[in-house]
Design a protein around this motif. Structure first.
Motif, PDB file in Angstrom:
ATOM      1  N   THR A  64       0.661  -1.139   0.063  1.00 14.21           N
ATOM      2  CA  THR A  64      -0.056  -0.261  -0.093  1.00 14.21           C
ATOM      3  C   THR A  64       0.732   1.282   0.062  1.00 14.21           C
ATOM      4  O   THR A  64       0.415   2.056   0.452  1.00 14.21           O
ATOM      5  N   LEU A  67      -0.988   4.434  -1.010  1.00 14.90           N
ATOM      6  CA  LEU A  67      -1.827   5.377  -0.262  1.00 14.90           C
ATOM      7  C   LEU A  67      -0.309   6.629   0.221  1.00 14.90           C
ATOM      8  O   LEU A  67      -0.397   5.552   1.369  1.00 14.90           O
ATOM      9  N   HIS A  75      -3.823   1.625   5.945  1.00 18.95           N
ATOM     10  CA  HIS A  75      -3.718   1.077   4.973  1.00 18.95           C
ATOM     11  C   HIS A  75      -3.692  -0.795   5.518  1.00 18.95           C
ATOM     12  O   HIS A  75      -4.457  -1.711   4.522  1.00 18.95           O
ATOM     13  N   ARG A  78      -7.336  -0.923   3.434  1.00 18.79           N
ATOM     14  CA  ARG A  78      -7.171  -0.728   2.037  1.00 18.79           C
ATOM     15  C   ARG A  78      -6.992  -2.974   1.940  1.00 18.79           C
ATOM     16  O   ARG A  78      -7.841  -2.984   0.868  1.00 18.79           O
ATOM     17  N   LYS A  81     -10.490  -3.908   2.278  1.00 19.52           N
ATOM     18  CA  LYS A  81     -11.233  -3.794   1.369  1.00 19.52           C
ATOM     19  C   LYS A  81     -10.741  -4.511   0.243  1.00 19.52           C
ATOM     20  O   LYS A  81     -11.565  -4.815  -1.171  1.00 19.52           O
TER      21      LYS A  81
END
Length: 152
Positions: A64, A67, A75, A78, A81
Motif C-alpha cells: 500500500t 496510499l 493501510h 485497504r 477492502k
C-alpha cells in the motif's frame, strides 16, 4: 525536505508464497496489479541495485505504499477492502482459500510503521485480525520503529 519525508512511513504488504504458487491465479482473483509476481524458478528483475534473480519460490506481492497516509489503520483497511469488497462478500477470500490449499501456498501480511520518537506504536484492531484469519494470515508481522529511518 528530508529524504525520509518523500517516502511513505507506513505501509502494509499482502503476500502469497509457495513453491507451487502460480501468481497469475492470485491476479485472477484480486483486482490489483502486484508489485512483484513470479513462479518458482522464474527469472525476475529485483531492481536496479540487485538485477535479475531466480525465484526460490512462487510469489505474488502487493503493498500500500501508494496510499499517502501515515495512518496504519487506513493501510490495513485497504487490504481488507481488497479481500472483502463489500462487508458480506466473501467470494474473493473463499477463492483464495481454495487456491492456497490447491497450490500449497500461504498468505502473509506485514506492517511497516515509523513514528516520532516517544510515540506509541499503533495497535492492530481485532476486527482486522479476524478479517485475515480465513487466509490463516492472522499472525501479522510488524516492523514498528520510533526513530528516524535511515535509507541508504
Amino acid at each position: 525536505m528530508r529524504s525520509s519525508d518523500a517516502l511513505p512511513e507506513t505501509f502494509v504488504t499482502l503476500r502469497f508464497v509457495g513453491d507451487e504458487l502460480d501468481p497469475s491465479h492470485v491476479s485472477a482473483i484480486l483486482p490489483v496489479t502486484p508489485k512483484r509476481a513470479h513462479r518458482k524458478g522464474e527469472i525476475f528483475d529485483a531492481g536496479a541495485r540487485i538485477g535479475p534473480l531466480q525465484g526460490r519460490t512462487g510469489v505474488w506481492y502487493f503493498d500500500t505504499r501508494d496510499l499517502r497516509s501515515r495512518d496504519l489503520l487506513a493501510h490495513l483497511r485497504r487490504i481488507v477492502k481488497l479481500l472483502y469488497p463489500k462487508p458480506d462478500d466473501f467470494d474473493r477470500v473463499k477463492r483464495l482459500q481454495e487456491l492456497l490449499a490447491r497450490e500449497h501456498a500461504r498468505a502473509e501480511v506485514s506492517c511497516f510503521w515509523y513514528g516520532k520518537p516517544g510515540t506509541d506504536p499503533p495497535a492492530i484492531p481485532q476486527a482486522i485480525r479476524d478479517a485475515l484469519k480465513p487466509l490463516q494470515a492472522d499472525t501479522i508481522e510488524t516492523e514498528f520503529h520510533t526513530a528516524e529511518p535511515s535509507f541508504a
